[in-house]
Design an enzyme around this catalytic site. Sequence first.
Site, PDB file in Angstrom:
ATOM      1  N   HIS A  76       5.498  -0.989 -10.849  1.00 30.53           N
ATOM      2  CA  HIS A  76       6.040  -0.617  -9.537  1.00 30.53           C
ATOM      3  C   HIS A  76       7.545  -0.848  -9.368  1.00 30.53           C
ATOM      4  O   HIS A  76       8.174  -0.226  -8.509  1.00 30.53           O
ATOM      5  CB  HIS A  76       5.302  -1.401  -8.441  1.00 30.53           C
ATOM      6  N   TYR A 105       0.464  -2.188   7.571  1.00 35.58           N
ATOM      7  CA  TYR A 105       1.595  -1.670   6.782  1.00 35.58           C
ATOM      8  C   TYR A 105       1.271  -0.242   6.362  1.00 35.58           C
ATOM      9  O   TYR A 105       0.245   0.015   5.739  1.00 35.58           O
ATOM     10  CB  TYR A 105       1.780  -2.551   5.546  1.00 35.58           C
ATOM     11  N   THR A 143      11.597   2.511   0.124  1.00 35.30           N
ATOM     12  CA  THR A 143      10.534   2.563   1.134  1.00 35.30           C
ATOM     13  C   THR A 143      10.928   1.796   2.388  1.00 35.30           C
ATOM     14  O   THR A 143      11.854   0.997   2.394  1.00 35.30           O
ATOM     15  CB  THR A 143       9.225   1.964   0.586  1.00 35.30           C
TER      16      THR A 143
END
Length: 797
Positions: free
Chosen positions: A494, A610, A623
């Site tokens: 990630h 979230y 993000t």
Amino acid sequence: MKVPVLFLYVKPSQKHKRSLKMAEAHQAVAFQFTVTPDGIDLRLSHEALKQIYLSGLHSWKKKFIRFKNGVITGVYPASPSSWLIVVVGVMSTMYAKIDPSLGIIAKINRTLDTTGYMSSQTKNIVSGVLFGTGLWVALIITMRYSLKVLLSYHGWMFAEHGKMSRATRIWMCMVKIFSGRKPMLYSFQTSLPRLPVPAVKDTVNRYLESVRPLMKDEDFKRMTALAQDFAVNLGPRLQWYLKLKSWWATNYVSDWWEEYVYLRGRGPLMVNSNYYAMDLLYVIPTHLQAARAGNGIHAILLYRHKLDREEIKPILLLGSTVPLCSAQWERMFNTCRIPGEETDTIQHLRDSKHIVVFHKGRYFKVWLYHDGRLLKPREIEQQIQRILDDPSEPQAGEAKLAALTAGERVPWAKCRQAYFGRGKNKQSLDAVEKAAFFVTLDETEQGYREEDPDASMDSYAKSLLHGRCSDRWFDKSFTFIVFKNGKMGMNAEHSWADAPVVGHLWEYVMSTDCFQLGYAEDGHCKGDTNPNIPYPTRLQWDIPEECQDVIETSLNTANILASDVDFHSFPFHAFGKGLIKKCRTSPDAFVQLALQLAHYKDMGKFCLTYEASMTRLFREGRTETVRSCSSESCNFVLAMVDPTQTVKQKLRLFKIASEKHQHLYRLAMTGSGIDRHLFCLYVVSKYLAVDSPFLKEVLSEPWRLSTSQTPQQQVELFDLERNPEYVSSGGGFGPVADDGYGVSYILVGENLINFHISSKFSSPETDSHRFGKHLKQAMNDIMALFGFSSNSRKEFH
């Protein structure tokens, strides 16, 4: 007596010896010489020299293409040819006795006159060329700055859906005029605006608004006091440093986000950070594992080829007008996360000519080029089949080696430093970490089975998320996984990029595999095999017992984590975004409100939620968080569980909540989110060694419902009207909180939504399958408010 001396000899295995001709064995020798009484007898292998020449030629071609693309991107939105047009225009006016420079050319001419080396005509030409070049550069800078100013406007996002003002239309025309023609992947990078820093008071007020429905009156009163004190006293001081950084750095969030959220994390990447992407839901083009790997690997390499040449089109919003940042594509290939004791680093190479393939505990290095060209699908299938047929056993410690990347980071870092810094271990580890990407040939069969859809999809999801904990290299940018029955998938690290970037690659791979490359009638890749390609090379390891003990410890840690993951992945067939749009609402808002309703029915309470949003309207944006649980969404949910409320009242509250959600999403996308700003303020406070009770409490709040939508970015790759069975399964991730849910979803076509729900067995409060039932019911309950019965939904399908 002759004394033979041999260099660069590649020794094949016994099995390979039987299948290789003697001539092919000699081709592995670049050169050899023999010492004789008469001197040195030098013999060269023409085949080896040919391969060396072709390899060098390939490298120089890549360098030239990068240089050419750098020039084209460097002058965008103009083009290199426009320089000639400007210079010729200037020279033409000069010869017409017109001065376009208002005296500047004459000054340049006088400066050149002091040299005394040029004739009068030469000075005129040089002066005109220099002025024309300067004018051309000034025009480029003006166009870029104008485009940056235009792209800083985001009012179009807040307009009512389906309605566009005249001002927005004029703005769109201006953007298109200044955007140039045929942009390459990175063409817009220097024209994208910087992410703005919101005012502290605005962020604090939005935060308090977001937590109001989650707190009791006393707790909210206390938090309000902390927030207001922060906004007046410490906040402005921290904000000053953040403003300073935003003026100096390209993006005030991204570097700290990458370092502190990802690279400094000391826990396992597996489950906690890495995520996965699934294959097509219903279709398996071939059941031959090697063939599917051949087409899949070739498709990935075709994408890399397009990426190297910057031929991938930048993603544009609003009718192909507004560009998104493409920076995250840069580290997609040839990238690996390197463990450290305090922080990890990302290692990225400009190029890599091999991949590493894992099968039955063995590691194989596979070269991607032969005769100066990329291997064809059938040739890659041949190489993969050779690996599948290889009967050799794993070396001591080799089979579970990848478990080091699945466990805690510190033991892996220490082990890497102690046992993989020299000799064959270093060479083999370098081969893995410097590979274009990692490939796993999984020994299990996975995918959707109609006779047992729930169990099959849950097993498939867990296999992609963690596998056996020792058969994926979780540090690589991504691991391409091919199962025994031909199903495939991907596990991605990630830190280097977010899911939409990997999703863009994955859409291309699935489409190219099925619709462009295809398969022969017997299930093999199209084309012919090539016996001249050297066999894959087994990586050699010398792993001592002390290191094997660390591997076992990491594997135990990973196994405990993996066995605790409760996963439920399922396709929702009742309706899709087509019917949701008939309700005149945002599909994402619809699903998010359904998630709020499902969570309340599951837990009997609301929680901090979230939802991932992107900030790629800005340069190097990543993000932002949309806090989906709002006062408006809570009011709607409470109305839905209240039998005294009428349908009309519920619908009114739904529309209010939906509009609120869309507003929050737009704020997040346009740089007015809450959480990244507060995160950066917290980082500044740590650098200044000052304590903030407000920030400490905000950043310690758990996200018990973490959600993300997987966007479909290349709808044109899949014609679902002609091929309705070619639908994507999307992807998912592990739970963020130990007592919470992780939910990923993808809106496929008009009539399907795929959900991926994760939680932990160890939590007595959560159950992924139970939550899935509540979610299906919530989706149907909300749709029923609009008067769509089961029969009308079938008619819509």
